[in-house]
Write a protein that holds these residues in place. Structure first.
Motif, short mmCIF file in Angstrom:
data_model
loop_
_atom_site.label_atom_id
_atom_site.label_comp_id
_atom_site.label_asym_id
_atom_site.label_seq_id
_atom_site.Cartn_x
_atom_site.Cartn_y
_atom_site.Cartn_z
N LEU A 177 0.81 -1.22 0.00
CA LEU A 177 0.00 0.00 0.00
C LEU A 177 0.84 1.28 0.00
CD1 LEU A 177 -2.79 1.22 0.07
CD2 LEU A 177 -2.86 0.83 2.55
N ALA A 178 1.92 1.30 0.76
CA ALA A 178 2.70 2.53 0.92
C ALA A 178 3.20 3.11 -0.41
CB ALA A 178 3.86 2.31 1.88
N PRO A 179 3.77 2.30 -1.34
CA PRO A 179 4.23 2.89 -2.60
C PRO A 179 3.09 3.56 -3.39
CG PRO A 179 5.17 0.71 -2.30
CD PRO A 179 4.14 0.87 -1.24
N GLU A 180 1.89 2.98 -3.32
CA GLU A 180 0.76 3.59 -4.02
C GLU A 180 0.40 4.93 -3.39
OE1 GLU A 180 -0.47 2.26 -6.72
OE2 GLU A 180 0.69 0.40 -6.58
N LEU A 181 0.49 5.00 -2.08
CA LEU A 181 0.16 6.24 -1.38
C LEU A 181 1.21 7.32 -1.63
CD1 LEU A 181 -1.10 4.76 2.01
CD2 LEU A 181 -2.47 5.58 0.07
N TRP A 182 2.47 6.92 -1.66
CA TRP A 182 3.54 7.90 -1.95
C TRP A 182 3.41 8.46 -3.36
CZ3 TRP A 182 6.60 10.75 0.89
CH2 TRP A 182 6.92 10.33 2.19
N ALA A 183 2.81 7.70 -4.25
CA ALA A 183 2.59 8.20 -5.62
C ALA A 183 1.51 9.28 -5.65
CB ALA A 183 2.20 7.04 -6.53
N LEU A 184 0.70 9.34 -4.60
CA LEU A 184 -0.40 10.30 -4.54
C LEU A 184 -0.05 11.55 -3.73
CD1 LEU A 184 -3.29 7.77 -3.82
CD2 LEU A 184 -2.70 8.79 -6.03
N GLY A 185 0.95 11.45 -2.87
CA GLY A 185 1.31 12.57 -2.02
C GLY A 185 2.41 12.17 -1.06
N ARG A 186 2.51 12.90 0.05
CA ARG A 186 3.54 12.61 1.05
C ARG A 186 2.89 11.94 2.26
NH1 ARG A 186 5.11 18.75 1.00
NH2 ARG A 186 3.00 18.75 0.15
#
Length: 304
Positions: A177-186
């Protein structure tokens, strides 16, 4: 779509669900204060094993403009009744059956919440991107904790019967999940929460923990499931909250029932480090989606 996404649940049942709800209300208040949230949106999918679409009640009571999207009119009716019971009948509760097709009908909001929604979605990455596009400041994403000791208990129950297929969905795992979230913001925060002393045994909505424990001990090999099914589940008869009473902010059921239970049962939401990550039932990510350049900030100001 997972059947839980459309299941109509009229009440939070059992202390486990009440404790989870109470914990998340505290976190939402904190995050809203940290980011200066004046508007908030949740839904339409909601993996809470209780009433859908009411995670923003506390913010609505504090004057934040809230929009709650749910996938059916039956769910909307229950959510509206809960908001009314909590003193905020003006809350905007809408029916949105398909987020990707109807996202344009939802208002961009300072905070957008996806509460254990990703395992319910057909194409969770697309669902996540669509929600992020509606967030002006912060996106909050919660999922169950794959490291909770209850998950280990479920695996053991299966392996004792020769089953090795009882595993968590990929969306629960931080490394997915974390890499997908980092692609959306910080990603500003990663919080483990809902950490009572009892394990997360993946009960059916409203099912008592005792009944689920009996299932795992007694069910035959092919009947054991990672998440309990609704059929045959015995519902909890205490700590039942809905439109009749919603004690998370005081009132009927708070002083005489919920508060004493919260004080009596030890919890570990204040614990630190590895211990908390093993006890917590859920973990959540706070993603700062605010634009980083002056040009992007000007463009955002013209939206909504």
């Amino acid at each position: 779509m997972d059947p839980l996404a459309t299941q109509v649940i009229q009440h939070d049942r059992g202390l486990g669900t009440a404790y989870e709800r109470w914990c998340f209300y505290q976190l939402v208040d904190r995050w809203a204060a940290d980011y200066g949230v004046e508007s908030a949106l949740e839904g339409p999918l909601d993996g809470m094993a209780g009433v859908s679409g009411v995670h923003l009640v506390g913010l609505a009571r504090r004057g934040v403009r809230v929009t709650s999207a749910v996938p059916s009119e039956a769910k909307a009716r229950i959510a509206r009744d809960v908001y009314a019971r909590a003193g905020v009948p003006e809350a905007d509760v809408r029916v949105v059956e398909d987020l990707e097709r109807r996202s344009g009908t939802l208002p961009p909001s300072d905070m957008v919440i996806a509460y254990h929604a990703l395992p319910l979605a057909d194409g969770w990455r697309a669902y996540l991107r669509t929600l992020a596009g509606l967030a002006r400041k912060v996106l909050v994403v919660t999922v169950c904790n794959p490291d909770n000791w209850g998950v280990a208990a479920i695996r053991i129950a299966g392996r004792l019967r020769g089953r090795r297929d009882l595993e968590v969905p990929e969306t629960w795992r931080t490394e997915v999940l974390a890499p997908e979230l980092w692609a959306l913001g910080r990603v500003r925060d990663h919080v483990y929460f809902d950490a009572p002393w009892w394990p997360d045994l993946q009960v059916a909505p409203g099912q008592s923990l005792l009944d689920r424990s009996r299932q795992l001990l007694r069910q035959q090999r092919d009947a054991v499931r990672f998440t309990a099914g609704e059929e045959g589940a015995k519902l909890a008869q205490r700590f039942v909250y809905g439109a009749e009473r919603w004690p998370y902010f005081g009132g009927d059921g708070w002083v005489d029932e919920l508060l004493p239970a919260l004080l009596r049962h030890p919890g570990f939401d204040g614990a630190r480090g590895r211990w908390r990550s093993r006890v917590a039932h859920l973990h959540g990510f706070v993603v700062d989606v605010r634009p980083r350049t002056p040009q992007a900030r000007r463009k955002l100001a013209q939206v909504g």
